[in-house]
Design a protein around this motif. Structure first.
Motif, short mmCIF file in Angstrom:
data_model
loop_
_atom_site.label_atom_id
_atom_site.label_comp_id
_atom_site.label_asym_id
_atom_site.label_seq_id
_atom_site.Cartn_x
_atom_site.Cartn_y
_atom_site.Cartn_z
N ALA A 69 -8.15 2.50 -10.60
CA ALA A 69 -9.33 2.10 -9.60
C ALA A 69 -9.18 3.27 -8.70
N MET A 70 -10.43 3.33 -7.60
CA MET A 70 -10.74 4.12 -6.68
C MET A 70 -11.61 3.40 -5.60
N ASP A 71 -11.20 3.72 -4.28
CA ASP A 71 -12.16 3.06 -3.30
C ASP A 71 -13.11 4.19 -2.69
N ALA A 72 -13.63 3.91 -1.40
CA ALA A 72 -14.60 4.81 -0.92
C ALA A 72 -13.88 6.06 -0.45
N THR A 73 -12.73 5.65 0.49
CA THR A 73 -12.04 6.98 0.90
C THR A 73 -11.65 7.93 -0.23
N ILE A 123 -5.39 13.88 -2.91
CA ILE A 123 -6.17 14.93 -3.71
C ILE A 123 -6.28 16.42 -3.05
N SER A 124 -5.96 16.49 -1.81
CA SER A 124 -5.79 17.74 -1.26
C SER A 124 -4.88 18.67 -1.69
N LYS A 125 -4.28 18.04 -2.63
CA LYS A 125 -2.86 19.01 -3.07
C LYS A 125 -3.43 19.79 -4.25
N VAL A 126 -4.75 19.56 -4.43
CA VAL A 126 -5.10 20.65 -5.55
C VAL A 126 -5.57 22.03 -5.06
N MET A 167 0.90 -1.43 -0.10
CA MET A 167 0.03 -0.02 -0.05
C MET A 167 0.69 1.31 -0.01
N LYS A 168 2.06 1.19 0.69
CA LYS A 168 2.82 2.43 0.58
C LYS A 168 3.53 2.61 -0.71
N ARG A 169 3.87 1.50 -1.46
CA ARG A 169 4.40 1.57 -2.82
C ARG A 169 3.39 2.24 -3.60
N MET A 170 2.13 1.83 -3.67
CA MET A 170 1.22 2.26 -4.22
C MET A 170 0.83 3.81 -4.11
N ALA A 171 0.62 4.12 -2.78
CA ALA A 171 0.55 5.66 -2.28
C ALA A 171 1.68 6.53 -3.07
N ASP A 172 2.89 5.89 -2.91
CA ASP A 172 4.27 6.59 -3.63
C ASP A 172 4.12 6.68 -4.94
N VAL A 173 3.32 6.03 -5.48
CA VAL A 173 3.06 5.97 -7.09
C VAL A 173 1.97 6.96 -7.45
N ALA A 174 0.85 6.84 -6.63
CA ALA A 174 -0.12 7.87 -6.78
C ALA A 174 0.28 9.38 -6.97
N ASP A 175 -0.16 10.22 -7.60
CA ASP A 175 0.18 11.48 -7.39
C ASP A 175 -0.96 12.56 -8.24
N VAL A 176 -0.99 13.56 -7.71
CA VAL A 176 -1.85 14.77 -8.24
C VAL A 176 -0.99 15.96 -8.43
N SER A 177 -1.06 16.11 -9.85
CA SER A 177 -0.13 17.41 -10.13
C SER A 177 -0.62 18.43 -11.34
N GLY A 178 -0.33 19.69 -11.16
CA GLY A 178 -0.90 20.69 -11.91
C GLY A 178 -0.39 20.53 -13.36
N TRP A 179 -1.01 20.97 -14.42
CA TRP A 179 -0.46 20.73 -15.66
C TRP A 179 0.58 22.13 -15.95
N ARG A 180 1.58 21.77 -16.90
CA ARG A 180 2.29 22.98 -17.22
C ARG A 180 1.53 23.50 -18.69
N PHE A 219 -6.77 5.07 -3.53
CA PHE A 219 -7.21 4.39 -2.49
C PHE A 219 -7.00 5.07 -1.09
N PHE A 220 -7.44 4.64 -0.03
CA PHE A 220 -7.01 5.08 1.25
C PHE A 220 -5.77 5.52 1.45
#
Length: 546
Positions: A482-486, A461-464, A408-421, A454-455
């Motif tokens: 994929a997405m979960d309830a959290t 998402i709060s990075k937005v 889960m830590k690896r997946m969390a590290d891979v997941a990211d939300v970034s603004g466009w250039r 995921f959780f």
């Protein structure tokens, strides 16, 4: 249920006389290999020698008859030795029988619920860790008989046995050690010159003759156990709810281990024989086989990789060879079992040393430690250490917890939300290697979401954060599988905050699974289906008109 057909019945459709001859010969060879191993593994499991044969006969026949593999050979294996020994000491033979029957029921349910493919979700680091740990446990458990030591106590735990070996080393019997070394040399050297006759059979015959002829002061099976050549008889163990609850963790461990080992053996066999197994049917067969084994005085059984490989190498290609192997062992039980009393205990210990070495996977163990990420070898070492120091139940449970957390830590590290250039930013920097970016209206902000939401990664998402003057936010979700309830909750919270600021959210390229989650939660109606675009071009067009 159409696909739940045993391979035996499928094989009989085009069975030939020539194949029967090959299966028959292979079955005889495998039975000769299984004979000393079944006795040795029974003794390592803390039960009588004939119970090892009961297991190979009953479970071996049933699993071949009903199995999902054409070439699988089943019987007692080293993986169960420490578990079985612990159950027998704590709960007696009735407790073992009840745990094995419960494990059989679990295996049957796993097969009927089509869970055969889920076994692959157990990480390789965990299977390697507990396999190597079991090998070390077996090795330590046989030092006493190999050296002829006299223990002050009768320890159960592996580390207590090792402590007794150190404390009682002065009771070493030299003739026992010589006998054990002779058996070990035969086991190592014999296969280099003779391939057909199993070295374990030669080792027990040679050492038994030596001890008998020279009247050596060496313990034999007959000195420690009462040998019986009785046929396996039906026995229903005493049942109580309290005992069932007590052995439930052991039953679950037996079921998982039987499933993992048998399906791994099937995969290896498929590669060798060019066949394809039915994992769900194999689990059902393992369940029925273990239940029958327990009801007829046997111990847990599973697919044995070494015996299965020997079957394939000697021409076995249908379940008939496994059934012949079980039948020959039944004849040996009736006619030759009294002679098993002559087998020296150090020879049994030497056989189990070789079993431990062959199953240890030490090369894979070292390779993981050397080359794998730290998180992988951490899980490996934890599982290995807990298997040796405590038991398999604790090792697998804690190993899976650690592996899951690290995944889960690896997946969390891979997941990211970034603004466009943006295109205008690119012009300002005068980059010589511009990237192809789309023009974005001034009142619109675009963020790219990458990886599973995921959780463990929902907080990203709060990075937005929007700049002043932005009135539309586009979330591009093409890289969210994929997405979960959290994560959905975080997305809903972001939408609410944006709504308070009169900012409209537009989603771009939402994949099937996240879309399904949003629809079920009613989020698509909240955000407005008109604000869900199929691609970024449509999303930008929608944002331009807002």
């Amino acid at each position: 249920m159409k696909d739940m057909v045993p391979q035996f019945f499928l094989s009989m459709k085009h069975y030939t006389k020539e194949q029967f001859v090959k299966d028959f010969i292979s079955g005889i060879i495998v039975a000769i290999i299984a004979l000393p191993l079944s006795i040795a593994l029974a003794l390592a499991s803390g039960v009588t020698p004939e119970q090892g044969l009961y297991t190979a006969i009953v479970a071996g026949f049933v699993i071949s008859l009903l199995g999902g593999s054409k070439v699988q050979i089943a019987g007692p294996t080293a993986a169960f030795a420490s578990i079985v020994a612990g159950i027998v000491i704590k709960n007696g033979m009735d407790g073992l029988a009840l745990a094995t029957i419960m494990a059989g029921i679990i295996l049957i349910l796993m097969g009927l619920l089509r869970l055969g493919s889920l076994i692959r979700f157990i990480p390789y680091t965990i299977t390697t860790g507990f396999t190597t740990g079991i090998a070390v446990t077996i090795f330590i458990g046989q030092i006493k008989d190999f050296l002829g030591l006299t223990f002050q106590e009768a320890p159960v735990e592996t580390m207590e046995k090792l402590k007794q070996v150190i404390l009682c080393f002065n009771t070493l019997n030299p003739m026992t050690l010589v006998t054990g070394l002779a058996a070990l040399m035969i086991l190592i050297v014999w296969p280099k010159f003779f391939k057909k006759i199993p070295p374990s059979l030669i080792a027990v015959i040679v050492t038994a003759l030596a001890v008998r002829l020279f009247k050596l002061p060496v313990n034999t099976i007959g000195d420690l156990y009462t040998i019986s050549s009785d046929l396996p008889s039906f026995h229903l163990p005493e049942f109580s709810f309290a005992m069932a609850m007590k052995v439930l963790p052991d039953a679950a461990t037996i079921a998982v281990l039987a499933a993992v080992e048998s399906l791994l053996s099937c995969v290896v066999a498929d590669g060798m024989a060019g066949s394809r197994h039915n994992s769900n049917m194999e689990l059902v067969a393992q369940g029925v086989g273990n239940t029958c084994s327990a009801l007829f005085g046997g111990i847990p059984a599973t697919g044995a990789i070494a015996r299965t490989a020997a079957n394939i190498k000697n021409g076995g290609r249908t379940p008939v060879s496994g059934m012949v192997h079980a039948g020959l062992l039944l004849l040996i039980l009736i006619l030759l079992m009294p002679y098993a009393a002559l087998i020296p205990m150090p020879a049994i210990a030497a056989i189990l040393f070789m079993v431990a070495y062959n199953m240890s996977e030490w090369r894979e163990f070292v390779s993981i430690v050397k080359t794998a990420p730290k998180s992988d070898w951490f899980v490996l070492l934890v599982t290995f250490g807990l298997t040796v120091a405590f038991d398999l139940v604790v090792a697998i449970g804690i190993g899976l917890v650690f592996a899951s957390m690290l995944f889960m830590k690896r997946m969390a590290d891979v997941a990211d939300v970034s603004g466009w250039r943006y295109l205008e930013d690119q012009k300002e920097t005068q980059d010589k290697d511009p990237i192809d970016l789309k023009p974005v209206p001034g009142h619109v902000s675009v963020f790219e979401v990458n990886g599973p939401m995921f959780f463990g990664a929902a907080d990203k998402i709060s990075k937005v954060v929007l700049e002043e003057g932005k009135r539309v936010l586009i979330l591009r979700m093409r890289s969210v599988p994929a997405m979960d309830a959290t994560a959905l909750k975080s997305l809903q919270k972001l939408h609410q905050n944006l709504k308070k600021k009169n900012v409209i959210m537009v989603l771009s390229h939402v994949n099937e699974q996240p879309m399904s989650i949003m629809e079920k939660a009613g989020f698509t109606d909240v955000i407005g289906k008109e604000n869900i675009a199929g691609c970024i071009d449509d999303a930008l067009l929608r944002a331009a008109g807002l």
